[in-house]
Design a protein around this motif. Structure first.
Motif, short mmCIF file in Angstrom:
data_model
loop_
_atom_site.label_atom_id
_atom_site.label_comp_id
_atom_site.label_asym_id
_atom_site.label_seq_id
_atom_site.Cartn_x
_atom_site.Cartn_y
_atom_site.Cartn_z
N TYR A 401 0.82 -1.22 0.00
CA TYR A 401 0.00 0.00 0.00
C TYR A 401 0.86 1.27 0.00
N SER A 402 2.09 1.16 0.47
CA SER A 402 2.95 2.34 0.56
C SER A 402 3.97 2.40 -0.58
N CYS A 403 3.74 1.68 -1.63
CA CYS A 403 4.75 1.59 -2.71
C CYS A 403 4.11 1.88 -4.06
N ASN A 404 4.79 2.62 -4.88
CA ASN A 404 4.37 2.85 -6.28
C ASN A 404 5.58 2.73 -7.22
N ALA A 405 6.55 1.89 -6.82
CA ALA A 405 7.82 1.81 -7.53
C ALA A 405 7.68 1.29 -8.96
N CYS A 406 6.75 0.36 -9.21
CA CYS A 406 6.66 -0.24 -10.54
C CYS A 406 6.37 0.81 -11.62
N GLY A 407 5.47 1.73 -11.29
CA GLY A 407 5.15 2.77 -12.27
C GLY A 407 6.27 3.79 -12.44
N GLY A 442 -9.07 -14.26 11.27
CA GLY A 442 -9.07 -12.80 11.32
C GLY A 442 -7.81 -12.14 10.79
N VAL A 443 -6.88 -12.93 10.24
CA VAL A 443 -5.64 -12.34 9.73
C VAL A 443 -5.91 -11.39 8.57
N CYS A 444 -6.86 -11.75 7.71
CA CYS A 444 -7.15 -10.91 6.54
C CYS A 444 -7.65 -9.53 6.97
N GLU A 445 -8.48 -9.50 8.01
CA GLU A 445 -8.96 -8.20 8.49
C GLU A 445 -7.82 -7.40 9.10
N GLU A 446 -6.99 -8.12 9.86
CA GLU A 446 -5.88 -7.44 10.52
C GLU A 446 -4.90 -6.83 9.52
N MET A 447 -4.63 -7.53 8.42
CA MET A 447 -3.62 -7.08 7.47
C MET A 447 -4.15 -6.09 6.44
N CYS A 448 -5.46 -6.01 6.26
CA CYS A 448 -6.01 -5.13 5.22
C CYS A 448 -5.55 -3.69 5.45
N PRO A 449 -4.86 -3.07 4.47
CA PRO A 449 -4.30 -1.74 4.68
C PRO A 449 -5.25 -0.60 4.35
N GLY A 480 -16.87 -2.43 -2.30
CA GLY A 480 -16.71 -1.02 -2.65
C GLY A 480 -15.42 -0.43 -2.12
N ARG A 481 -14.86 -1.02 -1.07
CA ARG A 481 -13.61 -0.51 -0.50
C ARG A 481 -12.38 -1.28 -0.99
N CYS A 482 -12.59 -2.52 -1.42
CA CYS A 482 -11.45 -3.39 -1.78
C CYS A 482 -10.78 -2.89 -3.07
N ILE A 483 -9.44 -2.81 -3.03
CA ILE A 483 -8.68 -2.41 -4.22
C ILE A 483 -7.91 -3.60 -4.81
N GLY A 484 -8.01 -4.76 -4.18
CA GLY A 484 -7.36 -5.96 -4.73
C GLY A 484 -5.86 -6.01 -4.53
N CYS A 485 -5.34 -5.39 -3.46
CA CYS A 485 -3.89 -5.38 -3.24
C CYS A 485 -3.34 -6.78 -2.97
#
Length: 505
Positions: A401-407, A442-449, A480-485
């Motif tokens: 979530y904190s990276c945009n290096a590829c672009g 609950g790991v997925c909820e915990e890790m969702c950025p 509606g909130r998921c960006i598929g990271c």
């Protein structure tokens, strides 16, 4: 006495071949340094992109396919200008793949039979097919560009393998208590400067290494076989070299000893033509200059076009290339081979909307830049047309979530250079929970950025076989909130296929 005389005559000219080797190794070292700095937090994209932007074939094909001119692409004119002055000096002095071929000549196991000159047509046919396909908005065959071969192999195969070896050595040495401080200091020194914070894995890594090994192994058939018969960039530079100013020439002092023909790495020196050579095949290695005992070889200036040879491209080859490109274009986009609706075809942020297929040159710089190893070369997800274009495989890595290096590092903006706030708004996929596999950890909820969490736990009733019902927590994806990271899929602790997976939007 005669041998001593030859050594005295030849010695000053060895400086040229020594200088060439110094330049070759320096260019290869610079290429590797730029590769290492192609990472999040590394050097700016305008710097690490330099090798790709110096590649006139990649830039020309991108221009034809995308109908977009990028200012950085103009750097390829430097290589064009170099070729118009010095011929194929790029191939003999600067190309990293050419240097690797010189480092592994495999001379000991190679036969001495002369290969047919007509085989040289193959590289021109490949070049024309690449350009014709680019006009039809297809860049698949750029996988054969020498710079993309080397960079892609480093990104997805050799560098990760080196990382694994070093990690294994560190793990072994860490068992020795006295060495732990040194191991930790060494690890802090190389990560993330040289290697990602955690070793990453790439699918089919042996394929990429195998492709490079196969190119080098062709030296068993003929020295610099790739450069002579197959390299499309060499073909483009060879055509430009027909108009090159500096060309090899043999003067009247030649005693026809044949030394120059024996050392020529591309076998372009023809004894039957008075030891003349084709400027389109000469890589300006200067080996012939060094070994000539009579100083009969020179490189004077010419202002006329060089002679056209029987293996040079003709109208017939151009028509064949156009036909092959058109047929390939139709086949690749047919229902049999196209995979545009593949459920796992998850592209890097912004790439799907940016018409990636007509812009991606398959260089693999985004693969190197991705710190988690989420970006992988496509094998089957994108069909033949999208072979080795970037796709995200969340089970192997996630879009940080904190990276945009590829672009930022993409040399042709096939992945747009989005700012971090823009990138965070890009939807690259949608997560879906498989209730039959979910263990409600609950790991997925915990890790969702994502702010406000795209994955939340909610209480649901679950009925057992005896009819009793209990209330348990299950993850629910707010689409509606998921960006598929993919961070949820990556960290899902379920063995094998994750209980929460990301699908193409």
């Amino acid at each position: 006495m005669a041998a001593e005389t030859r050594r005295k005559v030849g010695r000053p000219r060895r400086r040229w071949t020594m200088l060439r080797r110094v330049v070759q190794y320096g260019a290869l070292f610079a290429f590797v340094v730029l590769f290492v700095e192609t990472r999040r937090g590394g050097w700016p994209g305008t710097v690490v992109n330099l090798p790709m932007r110096l590649d006139p074939l990649a830039m020309l094909a991108h221009l034809l396919s995308s109908r977009t001119f990028l200012a950085g692409s103009a750097l390829a004119l430097v290589t064009v200008a170099l070729t118009l002055v010095c011929g194929r000096a790029w191939c003999g002095w600067l190309c990293p793949l050419g240097t690797l071929l010189d480092l592994f000549p495999l001379r000991r196991w190679r036969g001495r039979s002369r290969l047919p000159d007509s085989w040289r047509r193959a590289k021109y046919l490949l070049l024309l097919t690449i350009l014709a396909a680019a006009v039809l908005t297809n860049l698949t065959l750029l996988i054969s560009d020498p710079l993309t071969i080397v960079f892609r192999t480093l990104s997805a195969s050799l560098w990760p393998a080196l990382d694994r070896l070093i990690t294994a050595a560190e793990a072994t040495l860490y068992q020795i208590r006295a060495l732990r401080p040194a191991v930790l200091a060494f690890d802090a020194l190389i990560r993330p400067r040289l290697f990602p914070p955690q070793p990453v894995s790439y699918r089919y890594a042996l394929w990429y290494a195998g492709a490079l090994v196969a190119v080098i192994a062709l030296n068993l058939v003929g020295q610099r076989f790739w450069c002579r018969y197959l390299c499309p960039l060499g073909a483009l530079l060879g055509l430009l070299s027909k108009a090159g100013v500096l060309r090899r020439e043999v003067n009247e002092r030649c005693n026809q000893c044949g030394a120059c023909a024996r050392v020529c790495p591309t076998s372009t020196i023809r004894p039957e033509k008075g030891y003349a050579s084709d400027p389109g095949e000469c890589t300006m290695c200067l080996e012939c200059l060094t070994v000539c005992p009579q100083r009969a070889v020179g490189f004077p200036a010419h202002l006329s076009l060089a002679e056209w040879n029987h293996y040079d491209p003709s109208r017939r080859e151009a028509l064949i290339a156009l036909g092959v490109a058109a047929a390939g274009f139709s086949i690749f986009r047919s229902g049999l081979f196209a995979m545009r609706d593949h459920p796992w075809l998850i592209r890097p942020p912004g790439a799907r909307e940016n018409n990636l297929l007509s812009k991606c040159i398959r260089c693999g710089q985004c693969i190197r830049a991705c710190p988690t190893g989420a970006i992988q070369p496509a094998i089957g997800e994108a069909g033949l047309e999208g072979l080795w274009t970037p796709v995200l495989v969340p089970r192997l890595g996630y879009c940080d979530y904190s990276c945009n290096a590829c672009g930022q590092v993409c040399p042709v903006q096939a992945i747009p250079p989005l700012s971090l706030p823009e990138k965070r708004q890009q939807v690259i996929g949608k997560a879906h929970v498989d209730p039959d596999r979910c263990i409600a950890c609950g790991v997925c909820e915990e890790m969702c950025p994502v702010p406000n969490k795209a994955v939340r736990l909610e209480w649901v009733g679950m009925q057992y076989g005896d009819g009793t019902t209990v209330r348990v927590q299950r993850p629910r994806v707010f689409r509606g909130r998921c960006i598929g990271c993919g961070v949820c899929e990556y960290y899902c602790p379920v063995d094998g296929e994750a209980a929460i997976r990301v699908y193409a939007p």
